[in-house]
Design a protein around this motif. Sequence first.
Motif, PDB file in Angstrom:
ATOM      1  N   GLU A 120       0.987   4.083  -2.938  1.00  0.00           N
ATOM      2  CA  GLU A 120       0.636   5.486  -2.643  1.00  0.00           C
ATOM      3  C   GLU A 120       1.755   6.422  -3.087  1.00  0.00           C
ATOM      4  O   GLU A 120       1.528   7.437  -3.735  1.00  0.00           O
ATOM      5  N   ARG A 121       3.003   6.035  -2.729  1.00  0.00           N
ATOM      6  CA  ARG A 121       4.137   6.908  -3.067  1.00  0.00           C
ATOM      7  C   ARG A 121       4.371   6.946  -4.578  1.00  0.00           C
ATOM      8  O   ARG A 121       4.658   7.991  -5.149  1.00  0.00           O
TER       9      ARG A 121
ATOM     10  N   SER B 209       2.120   6.440  -6.986  1.00  0.00           N
ATOM     11  CA  SER B 209       1.080   7.156  -7.736  1.00  0.00           C
ATOM     12  C   SER B 209       1.149   8.659  -7.482  1.00  0.00           C
ATOM     13  O   SER B 209       0.673   9.445  -8.309  1.00  0.00           O
ATOM     14  N   ALA B 210       1.787   9.048  -6.380  1.00  0.00           N
ATOM     15  CA  ALA B 210       1.998  10.490  -6.156  1.00  0.00           C
ATOM     16  C   ALA B 210       3.011  11.050  -7.173  1.00  0.00           C
ATOM     17  O   ALA B 210       2.950  12.217  -7.548  1.00  0.00           O
TER      18      ALA B 210
ATOM     19  N   GLN C 244       0.841  -1.210   0.000  1.00  0.00           N
ATOM     20  CA  GLN C 244       0.000   0.000   0.000  1.00  0.00           C
ATOM     21  C   GLN C 244       0.873   1.256   0.000  1.00  0.00           C
ATOM     22  O   GLN C 244       0.630   2.195  -0.765  1.00  0.00           O
ATOM     23  N   SER C 245       1.904   1.273   0.839  1.00  0.00           N
ATOM     24  CA  SER C 245       2.733   2.490   0.925  1.00  0.00           C
ATOM     25  C   SER C 245       3.502   2.707  -0.387  1.00  0.00           C
ATOM     26  O   SER C 245       3.655   3.835  -0.848  1.00  0.00           O
TER      27      SER C 245
END
Length: 377
Positions: free
Chosen positions: A288-289, A291-292, A284-285
């Motif tokens: 998230e990173r 896709s940022a 997940q992390s």
Amino acid sequence: MENKRYDAVIVGGGVIGCSIAFQLAKRGASVIVLEKQEIAQGASRAAAGMLGAQSEFTTDSPLIPLALKSREIFPSIVEELEELTGIDIGLVQRGLIKVACSKEDGVALEQHYQFWKQQDPSVQWLSMKELQEREPHVTETLYGAMYLPGDGQVRAADLSIAFAKAASRFGAVIKEYTEVYSLLWERGQVKGVETAEGRITSDNVILCAGAWSKQLLKPTGIDVPIFPVKGECLSVVTEIPFITSTIFANNGCYIVPKKGNRLVIGATSQEGTFHQKVSVKGVQSLLERASAILPSIVEAHWENVWSGIRPQTSDGLPYLGEHPDIKGLFGAFGHYRNGILLSPITGVIIADLVEGKTYESIDLSSFHLLRVVPTSM
Ligand code: FAD
Ligand code: GLY
């Protein structure tokens, strides 16, 4: 196990052991690599394959000359290995872009840029417009971008396997599923190793067991401060190429474009564990990173997840050299985040040391096993 005497016994069949085996076998030594599992199944399989000689170093370090030299010799090593083995190692030399995702990271990235700019005029600071021109899928909401044209990448597992196969072409024996239980020595001279299948004798033993090196070395009187740092990665596949250079964010997330529109996204860091399960939290992390930095990554197709155990040391430097009290016993471990990058130069250095030569061009004192306080013998 056959009762043969070898010029060198190599403990551990990761990228480091296989690179050393290749160099020694090529120079005519009889070599055996002992691997408790399969070749290139440890950290060397998990690596993203970046050759980050500049991206991984933000301030001065004794490792920089080694990292730059290794990156420099990579193309010729790859060519030689590909010719000998037919394995495509996937060397890509399209540079690496380091990006800052917060104001604070932007300040750190600018310092990183100033550090390299003084030494290498090819390093560039990119405006958001320049970044967009190079990499249109990367977000514009960033606080800085630096282009490092010299930092390339390879397919890490293929590199390790190519080292092993090329070593075999020069006569090296690669013995999988053979765990080394202990190192053997007498009166200050190494004598070989004890394995699951019996004793193997040699006047040269090279310990390359990555994060697992500590326990084998401890009975020799050196308790190396080496510890495992688990790293998790994942890969996705996109319909069209999203990026051409590796994108490495200051928050530790990187996206490495591979052949066939594969993107390798790494990596988490969890200290003190040898277990290799991949956590939902880690995935997940990373997503998230990633896709940022690269918002359209959510359109990609899922491929795989995996993890590996980095061999970290307390001063961040690998151990490269001969045991101070046991002749013929060498260490080559603790390459932490940069073992793929450092594998060619490590092979050359250790092969030189085994042959009794001193490696002249780079000062190796910072990597000596003597920098560790020995425990009682
Ligand atoms: P390993 O590959 O772990 O090999 C050690 C081998 O020794 C293992 O195969 C193990 O089974 C064997 N062994 C252990 N004990 C014994 C025993 N008693 N007997 C016999 N065999 C034994 N580096 C880069 O340069 N670029 C990158 O982009 C990069 N990305 C990474 C991403 C991740 C997620 C991770 C985890 C690492 C990454 N690294 C990267 C770091 C790199 O993978 C390591 O530094 C390198 O693989 C270390 O190689 P090694 O041969 O020392 O260790
Ligand atoms: N060098 C990248 C990593 O260790 O994750």
